[in-house]
Scaffold this active site. Structure first.
Site, PDB file in Angstrom:
ATOM      1  N   GLY A 137     -11.636   2.935   4.329  1.00 27.18           N
ATOM      2  CA  GLY A 137     -10.750   2.048   3.581  1.00 27.18           C
ATOM      3  C   GLY A 137      -9.863   2.784   2.582  1.00 27.18           C
ATOM      4  O   GLY A 137     -10.022   3.988   2.337  1.00 27.18           O
ATOM      5  N   HIS A 138      -8.964   2.033   1.978  1.00 30.94           N
ATOM      6  CA  HIS A 138      -7.991   2.646   1.065  1.00 30.94           C
ATOM      7  C   HIS A 138      -8.674   3.191  -0.191  1.00 30.94           C
ATOM      8  O   HIS A 138      -9.637   2.631  -0.688  1.00 30.94           O
ATOM      9  CB  HIS A 138      -6.862   1.684   0.700  1.00 30.94           C
ATOM     10  CG  HIS A 138      -7.257   0.381   0.123  1.00 30.94           C
ATOM     11  ND1 HIS A 138      -6.342  -0.581  -0.204  1.00 30.94           N
ATOM     12  CD2 HIS A 138      -8.460  -0.158  -0.156  1.00 30.94           C
ATOM     13  CE1 HIS A 138      -6.960  -1.628  -0.674  1.00 30.94           C
ATOM     14  NE2 HIS A 138      -8.232  -1.410  -0.662  1.00 30.94           N
ATOM     15  N   ASN A 139      -8.130   4.308  -0.654  1.00 31.29           N
ATOM     16  CA  ASN A 139      -8.580   4.947  -1.891  1.00 31.29           C
ATOM     17  C   ASN A 139      -9.979   5.540  -1.820  1.00 31.29           C
ATOM     18  O   ASN A 139     -10.553   5.888  -2.855  1.00 31.29           O
ATOM     19  CB  ASN A 139      -8.481   3.973  -3.080  1.00 31.29           C
ATOM     20  CG  ASN A 139      -7.052   3.524  -3.316  1.00 31.29           C
ATOM     21  OD1 ASN A 139      -6.641   2.471  -2.852  1.00 31.29           O
ATOM     22  ND2 ASN A 139      -6.275   4.346  -3.979  1.00 31.29           N
ATOM     23  N   GLN A 190       0.876  -1.169   0.000  1.00 30.83           N
ATOM     24  CA  GLN A 190       0.000   0.000   0.000  1.00 30.83           C
ATOM     25  C   GLN A 190       0.912   1.216   0.000  1.00 30.83           C
ATOM     26  O   GLN A 190       1.479   1.577   1.028  1.00 30.83           O
ATOM     27  CB  GLN A 190      -0.915  -0.042   1.221  1.00 30.83           C
ATOM     28  CG  GLN A 190      -1.729  -1.340   1.324  1.00 30.83           C
ATOM     29  CD  GLN A 190      -2.814  -1.452   0.262  1.00 30.83           C
ATOM     30  OE1 GLN A 190      -3.694  -0.596   0.165  1.00 30.83           O
ATOM     31  NE2 GLN A 190      -2.748  -2.500  -0.558  1.00 30.83           N
TER      32      GLN A 190
END
Lengths: 351, 351, 351
Positions: A243-245, A202
């Site tokens: 969460g990511h993005n 990540q």
């Protein structure tokens, strides 16, 4: 230590009706306020209650002022939005009482020689700041915080004790991050090879705008390749997971325990009730309001209020209704059979 | 700083079609990749998009290669599972960029004289390691972490800043524990005497296998008398709660905000969507998949996908449907009454 | 290191049938207990299992004693509530094994000169205690904890490593706060001015009674103006969120992941299953029990068990039932139409 009403109006605006030299010593709700307090009427339904308030002064809306003036002997500050005025007045009083963190680096902090800490910033005991980090003017880094390599903390932002702010992430000006929050932890990304998970590094960041508040023990994942983005004015309560993005639009607010899965794109001016959940890769338009405890499992492209939770009932009643919910398909079949039979009957009748 | 395609294939396998001396400088998605990147096609639906990618090279599956070869001028690496290849290539590039924590104990860490820290391990500033703890080779203990008495951290496992890992718990090799996670906190066990709770001491451990990832602010309770067990390859996202005496089978993955109550036995290769909840003392078979936001209130002995959340609707529609859900028993009664009446009618008709 | 049964009975009560000089070395469940253990029968359904236990002694209720006495050769301790006796015996054995934190302040702690720390209290490495804080007799402050200005920690309360306890908050005697918990973070209070949130300062405290346990990574907000109150004997599991100005009545217990929005008033002796959620400004009576995963969206004024979660099903079945739930209003219309038609038919028939 008291504040003259005249001074309050000079600082915060509003039209004062009463003695500008009258001093108040704090702000309190209508029923709790004593003779040394100022109070506020933000809900016209409480007009009658306001008349009986002991407060030395009241913040009122123009629409309520005539009613209040007729029955209340204290001073009044008339303003378009008394609740906003209350917030600003409370900020004023709180600032007077607040302990101001002293500028400088506590001797028990560990600040890397390659970090940049503005002289006006305060770094608490046992904080750790890594190389390349930039701590802006007036920033407060609480005790025990961790600031990763090359992270950027913007002017006048405050991190309470024990915040973790990871490498390369950034937050703008006037933000607040509460204790236990973790910014820039790895997103949950894996490729699966025959049942075994292979970690996808990540390498994105978390980019946070100005005037953003982040609650205690809230976690925000860094992006996988691109960045996770939190725009200006977003307010996140405690124990939220982003969460990511994800992309959270400006001035959106989320109450405690909300979860947002990866790559969700959330609009501006949205609200999320407590424990609402959003699946990944969805798009949510501006001004969407999600009720508490609701699961958002598809994109929402139209503003409005959306809800989805099972209504609470006495356990015995729930057991009945839940059993029927499990068998709704059979209930539908029964209705179809009835419709068919009746159609036959009525057709016969009309022969 | 570039990597030759030939080197990549030597390290990660795959069949290279193109110049082995071509250098790439990183990996990026199809649409973001520039001429210095390698990209990947992991979904055949994106074939057409792939043809327009600016990437210098593409990772493709054999099934897509003919199509890609016909329209794409760059190099290709052909491999059975492009997404897994992407993960490994991304790991390779990330490792090149990564800051490597230096071996040794930071002078501002507090390591008990009776703890054992391998010379190749890294212990960050303000970390605390208690007596009897064993820190293996290549381990990274981030700043501010707490490692309790007699805890064991296996080879090459990394704890990010501010992890709490309590006494006597163990984790195997190559694990990752993210910031704010708490391993080995007391389980929630009480006897009740006339309404008053009497604490049951929690004396078991948390035993974690190899290759386990644990997310930020996730909590895992130690067992009451026996141990809580997390098997090899388990991946836990952020803000997950695992109760005492749970057993999570190998290669099971849980997304953020999942909760598992005490003594649940969860199989291997399961997945849990975000905010799924599992009641205590249940058994869940291997390869069970629980959708996000679903409550597991009984054991599941058969593999498959299971779901249980109330569908989202516009609030006004939800209010209607929720009101009916509350009264489903009366709806069922009405249908029964209709069935009875119709039976009477049709019996009359056929007389 | 063994304990004579006679000593156990002297300390904990109960009627011993057997040799008071027999030594036991720990407590274990019926099936795990060996010849050096004492075990307990807290559920009459396990009577037959108890007869086969290898334990040297059994804790039994009077109602089971005749049955056990007839077939079990070991010693017995007869007591009204064997599970409570088990808890107390387990506490006794655990206390013998426990590492006792040494009194005094670790040299790597940072304690402000204006803080008051009782000589019998233990303050761990890297802990930070601010001016005006009062740490009572026998208190244990774990490594890395943060105690804010003027906070009060009552006698014999233990804070595990990495707890954050903010300014002016108080906890009574014999409490436990687990790692990562944050007490006294700001409540989520804002006024909204044209879509932009204006923070309302949170100036109340968190006031916690005696014998309160607070789980890992649980967060409790300070009050906005008044205080958030947690009464005596409350037990909170991990990852719970309690909003500002909540009042939780004595001896109420909440399992993991529960969320309570601001200003909720919760009675005494209530229980909340895991991940139950409570909206703000509600009142919940004494002895209300909320099932796991249930959303409390209205006040509950009558004791009892309440539930509200969507029943789990195989995904394909859920898709069917969820689609019908979305359209329950149309199902109700169909039933009404049927009723009307049938009424017409039966009226015709009886003409």
């Amino acid at each position: 230590m008291g504040t003259r009403l005249g001074e309050l109006v000079e600082r915060l605006g509003g039209q004062l009706v009463g003695d500008p030299n009258l001093e108040v010593f704090g702000i309190a709700p209508l029923t709790d306020a004593g003779v040394s307090h100022i109070s506020f009427l933000s809900n016209s339904k409480l007009r009658a209650q306001a008349l009986h308030s002991q407060a030395a002064a009241l913040i009122v809306a123009a629409a309520d002022d005539e009613f209040i003036a007729a029955g209340y002997a204290g001073a009044r500050i008339v303003t378009p939005n008394p609740y906003v005025y209350f917030a600003r007045a409370a900020q004023f009083f709180a600032a007077q009482d607040a302990h101001v963190a002293p500028a400088g680096i506590h001797p028990a902090a560990s600040v890397d020689a390659m970090a940049t800490v503005d002289a006006s910033a305060s770094v608490g005991a046992r904080a750790v700041i890594e190389a390349g980090a930039v701590i802006g003017p007036g920033v407060v880094i609480g005790a025990g915080c961790y600031i990763g390599r090359d992270a950027v903390i913007g002017e006048a932002t405050e991190l309470f004790a024990n915040v973790t702010f990871h490498a390369r992430c950034q937050i703008g000006a006037r933000g607040i991050i509460h204790s236990g929050a973790v910014i820039g932890t790895d997103g949950f990304g894996f490729a699966n090879e025959g049942g075994v998970y292979i970690k996808i590094p990540q390498t994105g960041r978390v980019m946070i705008g100005d005037d953003v508040d982040i609650g205690a023990n809230t976690t925000i994942d860094r992006g996988a390749l691109a960045d996770t983005v939190i725009e200006d004015g977003v307010k996140l309560d405690n124990q939220i997971q982003i969460g990511h993005n994800c992309h959270v639009g400006a001035h959106t607010a989320m109450a405690g325990c909300v979860g947002v899965a990866g790559s969700a794109k959330i609009g501006k001016y949205c609200t999320f009730g407590g424990a609402a959940m959003v699946l990944g890769h969805l798009t949510i338009a501006d001004r969407v309001h999600i009720s508490s405890g609701s699961m958002v499992s598809r994109s929402i492209l139209e503003a409005g209020q959306y809800t989805g939770f099972y209504p609470l009932a006495k356990n015995a009643e729930w057991e009945k209704s839940a059993a029927i919910v499990r068998n709704l398909a059979s209930m539908r079949e029964k209705i179809r059979a009835l419709e068919k039979t009746i159609k036959t009957l009525t057709t016969q009748d009309t022969k």
